[in-house]
Design an enzyme around this catalytic site. Structure first.
Site, PDB file in Angstrom:
ATOM      1  N   ASN A   1       0.850  -1.196   0.000  1.00 48.26           N
ATOM      2  CA  ASN A   1       0.000   0.000   0.000  1.00 48.26           C
ATOM      3  C   ASN A   1       0.881   1.240   0.000  1.00 48.26           C
ATOM      4  O   ASN A   1       1.948   1.270   0.621  1.00 48.26           O
ATOM      5  CB  ASN A   1      -1.021  -0.004   1.142  1.00 48.26           C
TER       6      ASN A   1
ATOM      7  N   CYS B   1      -4.128   0.706  -2.467  1.00 51.94           N
ATOM      8  CA  CYS B   1      -3.928  -0.519  -1.688  1.00 51.94           C
ATOM      9  C   CYS B   1      -2.848  -1.413  -2.289  1.00 51.94           C
ATOM     10  O   CYS B   1      -2.543  -1.337  -3.486  1.00 51.94           O
ATOM     11  CB  CYS B   1      -5.212  -1.342  -1.659  1.00 51.94           C
TER      12      CYS B   1
ATOM     13  N   GLU C   1      -3.051  -4.566  -2.994  1.00 50.48           N
ATOM     14  CA  GLU C   1      -3.546  -5.485  -4.025  1.00 50.48           C
ATOM     15  C   GLU C   1      -3.548  -4.818  -5.396  1.00 50.48           C
ATOM     16  O   GLU C   1      -3.145  -5.409  -6.403  1.00 50.48           O
ATOM     17  CB  GLU C   1      -4.979  -5.945  -3.704  1.00 50.48           C
TER      18      GLU C   1
ATOM     19  N   GLU D   1       0.395   5.231   0.656  1.00 46.34           N
ATOM     20  CA  GLU D   1      -0.522   6.290   1.091  1.00 46.34           C
ATOM     21  C   GLU D   1      -0.056   7.646   0.576  1.00 46.34           C
ATOM     22  O   GLU D   1       1.010   7.766  -0.042  1.00 46.34           O
ATOM     23  CB  GLU D   1      -0.617   6.263   2.627  1.00 46.34           C
TER      24      GLU D   1
ATOM     25  N   CYS E   1     -10.482  -3.017  -4.574  1.00 48.22           N
ATOM     26  CA  CYS E   1      -9.554  -4.093  -4.946  1.00 48.22           C
ATOM     27  C   CYS E   1     -10.303  -5.336  -5.421  1.00 48.22           C
ATOM     28  O   CYS E   1      -9.848  -6.027  -6.324  1.00 48.22           O
ATOM     29  CB  CYS E   1      -8.629  -4.421  -3.783  1.00 48.22           C
TER      30      CYS E   1
ATOM     31  N   CYS F   1     -10.418  -4.599   0.000  1.00 49.60           N
ATOM     32  CA  CYS F   1     -11.515  -3.626   0.017  1.00 49.60           C
ATOM     33  C   CYS F   1     -12.339  -3.766  -1.267  1.00 49.60           C
ATOM     34  O   CYS F   1     -11.964  -4.504  -2.190  1.00 49.60           O
ATOM     35  CB  CYS F   1     -10.957  -2.207   0.166  1.00 49.60           C
TER      36      CYS F   1
HETATM   37  O1  LIG Z   1      -6.949  -4.955   1.829  1.00 51.99           O
HETATM   38  C1  LIG Z   1      -6.454  -3.865   2.109  1.00 51.99           C
HETATM   39  C2  LIG Z   1      -7.003  -3.016   3.055  1.00 51.99           C
HETATM   40  C3  LIG Z   1      -6.373  -1.808   3.322  1.00 51.99           C
HETATM   41  N1  LIG Z   1      -5.229  -1.488   2.650  1.00 51.99           N
HETATM   42  C4  LIG Z   1      -4.505  -0.250   2.981  1.00 51.99           C
HETATM   43  C5  LIG Z   1      -5.056   1.040   2.481  1.00 51.99           C
HETATM   44  C6  LIG Z   1      -4.525   2.040   3.505  1.00 51.99           C
HETATM   45  O2  LIG Z   1      -3.184   2.401   3.178  1.00 51.99           O
HETATM   46  C7  LIG Z   1      -4.481   1.225   4.792  1.00 51.99           C
HETATM   47  C8  LIG Z   1      -5.632   1.488   5.730  1.00 51.99           C
HETATM   48  O3  LIG Z   1      -6.848   1.386   5.068  1.00 51.99           O
HETATM   49  O4  LIG Z   1      -4.464  -0.126   4.394  1.00 51.99           O
HETATM   50  C9  LIG Z   1      -4.674  -2.310   1.715  1.00 51.99           C
HETATM   51  O5  LIG Z   1      -3.621  -2.029   1.148  1.00 51.99           O
HETATM   52  N2  LIG Z   1      -5.345  -3.469   1.453  1.00 51.99           N
HETATM   53 ZN   LIG Z   2      -8.115  -2.121  -1.582  1.00 49.74          ZN
END
Ligand SMILES: O=c1ccn([C@H]2C[C@H](O)[C@@H](CO)O2)c(=O)[nH]1
Ligand SMILES: [Zn+2]
Length: 139
Positions: free
Chosen positions: A48, A59, A61, A50, A95, A92
């Site tokens: 991920n 994310c 994925e 940010e 994804c 999520c």
């Molecule tokens: O399946 C998931 C769920 C959340 N996140 C990330 C997005 C964000 O950076 C952090 C919190 O939501 O986690 C992912 O990468 N994958």
């Molecule tokens: Zn996601």
């Protein structure tokens, strides 16, 4: 979700952990690593990423899949989502949609944690009746 576990290669688990360690999550501190196995047997990973403009966060994925596509890989047999949370992390909604574009409905999506606990779903369990390229092809 099924109770059955999947035997994951050490290489795939290591890739997901390596991606986890690269996560850029200074705001949520919620690190996620993903590793996908292509139908050719290669492994691609993503973490991920940010952003100070929070909504631009991508994310693990989706970064994993984009990383694969830029390397010419668009067909996958399995994806692992690795976190160090007691509660295993499912993908999520965004994804789930992107996974549905590139994975068959019966492909396993495996949530894995540092205690080697697993939850396994199929892609179609996570997003039944997905909007897929087929809808556009049939239009
Ligand atoms: O399946 C998931 C769920 C959340 N996140 C990330 C997005 C964000 O950076 C952090 C919190 O939501 O986690 C992912 O990468 N994958
Ligand atoms: Zn996601």
């Amino acid at each position: 979700m099924t109770d059955s576990k999947i035997t994951l290669s050490q290489e795939l688990v290591d890739a997901a952990k390596d991606a986890y360690n690269k996560a850029y999550a200074p705001y949520s501190h919620f690190h996620v690593g993903a590793a996908a196995l292509t139908t050719k047997g290669t492994i691609v990973k993503g973490c991920n990423v940010e952003n100070a403009s929070y909504g631009l966060t991508v994310c693990a994925e989706r970064n994993c899949i984009s990383n694969a596509v830029i390397n010419g890989e668009t067909q996958f047999s399995l994806i692992v989502i690795y976190t160090e949370q007691e509660q295993l992390t499912p993908p999520c909604g965004a994804c789930r949609q992107v996974i549905s574009e590139f994975f068959k409905g019966d492909a396993p999506v495996v949530a894995l944690n540092h205690k080697n606990q697993q939850k396994v779903w199929t892609v179609s369990e996570l997003l039944p009746d997905a909007f897929t390229p087929q809808q556009l092809l049939d239009a």
